[in-house]
Write an enzyme that holds these catalytic residues in place. Structure first.
Site: not given
Ligand code: BGC
Length: 743
Positions: A226-230
């Site tokens: 995942s993108d960071w915090g997605a």
């Protein structure tokens, strides 16, 4: 080859735990599975030893800052980008990094996109070629890549919620095409899903995207991170195809995964798949680490960064042969960016460079005995000196020199991850400064630095010579000096059109959307596909870039082959300096059955350095995959048969030589249904035969345009089959026709 890890010894809790990070940059070490260290990013290694963050504010260890994607793409050079990838991989290895979070390959849909500096181009073919080269380079060193941000992440505004609402053809042909090419040809170890939603569904929960397309169609066999915090709902993401949530450390989503399995809403097989993919990544990392660490590369990579940056500089204009600068002439160097260079953007890709070339110093080093003055000209921050005084000092210096070299650009604070730009104007005081300098000194060269495209009409109206560097990384100062003095003959090309005004841009009215929805109303017509199809004026077209020499194109040969269209063309250096040419091949299919841009880039090649008078025969293949369009009626790629127009040229508007080649199309049979029109049925051989059989002579008489009249015939042809009953056609005969038409 890395073998598939055996996870049978791991408890369900441990398998669930493998699917989220241990902390900000690393995954968990569990059982025999090693922890993996990741870090940004695309143009330099941002290894944080102390405080961590994904916004680029905490310090990182020094690493070579190569040109960010905006600059690198201007090389149009696959080999060069691969070499940058190799260098990044070596530095990652030396800094203990296993996976580099790049490349960023989203399409520059709108010049206001806040992360455009991290992306390559408005064109998917160019983006795909360069992105694949980057991945190949990095991974050849035993370090993994993370292809990002998957997908349709083309604005920063409201990026964690916004839905990119894109029709199928542009989604496939423009926004997914580069990802597909890179996954298939370069096999990145990981793909990073984006923050946004796509047609309403979060990328991180999008099964169609992460599983059906990425793995099913493209054969991706790595880990989806995942993108960071997605991730908003980890069990839903795991079901969709996400393997690793980043960052991690709280354990909250691991507990959610276990609870969902216990409740029967999450299939344990999906959790196992995610754990296996993370474990396989870890196994690749272990094998990669065995390649060992590079020795200190600081000097070597700084030299490489300079050579690369010089290849990324675009000579936009050069009236009267003002450039390269003639030795011995005195110079007035003007503009804050000459002393304090702008060389990268803000946010997660921000690199702490190993050193920094200052353009002014590099110019002085190459100017020899010729006097070089410096005046700040303008200030991006308050210096206590007014704009009028700064301008007056610069004008006086310009008047007393033989040539003025004015550094202009957008301020760093305007360009960062996390927000979009509101406009594409250079600061007004910079344009005023330039006007005043040119009045005093007609021999003026402008050097531009910017992350996103800036409107250049005001500059082009004033300056006889313009060099565009985009952002060039830590060695950009030396590279610019090399190009200014002709040590390097520029061969960079624009990877993005420079429009006359923001109002002309394709998504002008649809950016950045509202209420968390962005409608991609311009469809396929992104970048030059828009300007060229509408025959609009632009300030500088896609692919544009001059050289200190000239090139002639000749002997174009086109041949249809099973793999696509083979193109050969001879390029001759007709000027008086050594130089290299970027050969761009565009195609069109006049009379196509589907909506198509007036021309599209399909292949690129860069010649070797050619001596004056020397020539090179360049061979390229336009692959069938690249010529195909997405046929929405059958949901697959189709190569349409016909006479393709092929041009080789020096920009999308400087087509030097062209020809036609006949290409056989793919079989395309659109199923005939009750909603098909009579015309469609008659155009389909099987349905037309059934029509003739079921309705006797009817189809012949209807097909006889002279009997019915062309207008009448066209009208009848547009009637759907199921509406014929209203005109007295027996429904049973219609059913019989549809049953036969299916044959
Ligand atoms: C960015 C990614 C980056 C990640 C880690 C996110 O904010 O969108 O591109 O790789 O942070 O820094």
């Amino acid at each position: 080859m890395t073998s598939t890890p055996d996870l049978t010894d791991l408890a369900p809790q441990q398998r669930a735990a493998l699917g989220s990070g241990a902390d900000f940059w690393t995954t968990k070490a569990i059982g025999s599975v090693t922890a993996v260290t990741m870090t940004d990013g695309p143009h330099g290694v941002r290894r944080q030893a102390g405080a961590t963050d994904h916004l680029g504010s905490a310090e990182s260890l020094p690493a070579t800052c190569f040109p960010p994607a905006v600059g690198l793409a201007q090389s149009w050079d696959v080999d060069l980008v691969r070499r940058v990838g190799e260098a990044l991989g070596r530095e990652a290895r030396a800094l203990g990094v296993d996976v580099l979070l790049g490349p960023g390959v989203n399409i520059k849909r709108d010049p206001r996109g806040g992360r455009n500096f991290e992306y390559y181009s408005e064109d998917p073919s160019l983006t795909g070629l360069l992105g694949a080269a980057w991945v190949t380079g990095v991974q050849s060193t035993g370090v993994g890549a993370s292809l990002k941000h998957f997908a349709a992440n083309n604005a920063e505004h409201d990026r964690m919620r916004s839905s990119s609402d894109v029709d199928t053809r542009p989604l496939r042909e423009i926004y997914l095409r580069a990802f597909a090419h890179i996954v298939r040809t370069a096999r990145p170890w990981t793909v990073m899903c984006s923050y946004n939603r796509i047609n309403g569904v979060h990328a991180a929960q999008n099964r169609w995207l992460l599983t059906d397309v990425l793995r099913g169609e493209w054969g991706f066999d790595g880990a989806v991170i995942s993108d960071w915090g997605a991730v908003a709902d980890r069990p839903a993401s795991v079901t969709a195809g996400l393997d690793l949530e980043m960052p991690g450390g709280s354990g909250i989503s691991d507990a959610q995964v276990l609870a969902a399995m216990a409740a029967g809403t999450l299939d344990p097989a999906d959790v196992d798949r995610a754990a296996r993919n993370v474990a396989t990544l870890a196994a690749k990392v272990v094998a990669g680490r065995e390649l060992g660490r590079a020795v200190d590369t600081t000097d070597e990579h700084h030299r490489l960064a300079r050579a690369v940056a010089a290849r990324c500089v675009v000579l936009l204009r050069n009236d009267r042969g003002l450039l390269p600068l003639t030795p011995g002439r005195s110079l007035a160097v003007i503009g804050e960016f000459a002393a304090e260079p702008r060389y990268q953007g803000g946010g997660s890709s921000h690199v702490n460079p190993t050193r920094l070339d200052v353009p002014l110093e590099e110019i002085r080093a190459l100017a020899g005995a010729a006097p070089v003055s410096y005046s700040r000209g303008f200030a991006t921050a308050d210096t206590g000196v007014g704009a009028d005084a700064l301008r007056a000092e610069a004008v006086a210096a310009a008047r007393h020199a033989d040539v003025a070299v004015v550094f202009l650009g957008s301020a760093a604070a305007q360009e960062s991850e996390g927000f979009d730009r509101q406009h594409i104007e250079l600061p007004a005081e910079q344009v005023e400064l330039l006007a005043a300098v040119v009045r005093a000194q007609p021999e003026t060269v402008v050097v531009l630095a910017h992350g996103g495209v800036v409107r250049l009409a005001p500059v082009a109206a004033l300056a006889p010579a313009i060099l565009d560097g985009g952002l060039l990384g830590q060695a950009g100062g030396g590279a610019l000096a090399d190009v200014l003095f002709g040590v390097v003959n520029p061969s960079g090309r624009l990877a993005e059109t420079v429009p006359v005004r923001l109002q002309d841009t394709p998504a002008y009215l649809g950016f950045p959307g509202e209420n968390s929805h962005v409608r991609y109303g311009e469809g396929l017509y992104v970048g030059y596909r828009w300007y060229d199809s509408r025959d609009m004026d632009v300030t500088y077209p896609f692919g544009h870039g001059l050289s200190y020499t000239t090139f002639e194109y000749s002997d174009l040969a086109l041949a249809a082959e099973p793999a696509g269209i083979a193109v050969r063309v001879r390029v001759t250096n007709t000027g008086s300096r050594v130089g290299r040419e970027v050969v761009q091949v565009y195609t069109a299919l006049p009379g196509s059955a589907v909506s198509r841009p007036v021309r599209e880039l399909k292949a690129v090649a860069v010649t070797a350095e050619l001596e004056p008078g020397a020539s090179e025969e360049v061979s390229l293949l336009l692959r069938r995959d690249d010529l195909a369009y997405w046929e929405t009626r059958v949901d697959r790629w189709i190569v349409e048969g016909g006479a393709y127009q092929v041009w080789a040229g020096a920009s999308s508007r400087d087509l030097r030589i062209g020809g036609q080649v006949q290409l056989a199309g793919d079989d395309l049979r659109i199923p005939i249904t009750a909603e098909s029109t009579l015309g469609e049925a008659m155009a389909d051989p099987a349905a037309a035969a059934a029509l003739a059989e079921v309705f006797g002579g009817m189809s012949e008489s209807m097909g006889d345009a002279t009997a019915l009249g062309v207008d009448m015939m066209r009208m009848i042809a547009s009637i759907p089959l199921n509406r014929l009953t209203g005109f007295g056609v027996d429904p049973e005969k219609l059913d019989a026709l549809l049953a036969r038409g299916d044959d």
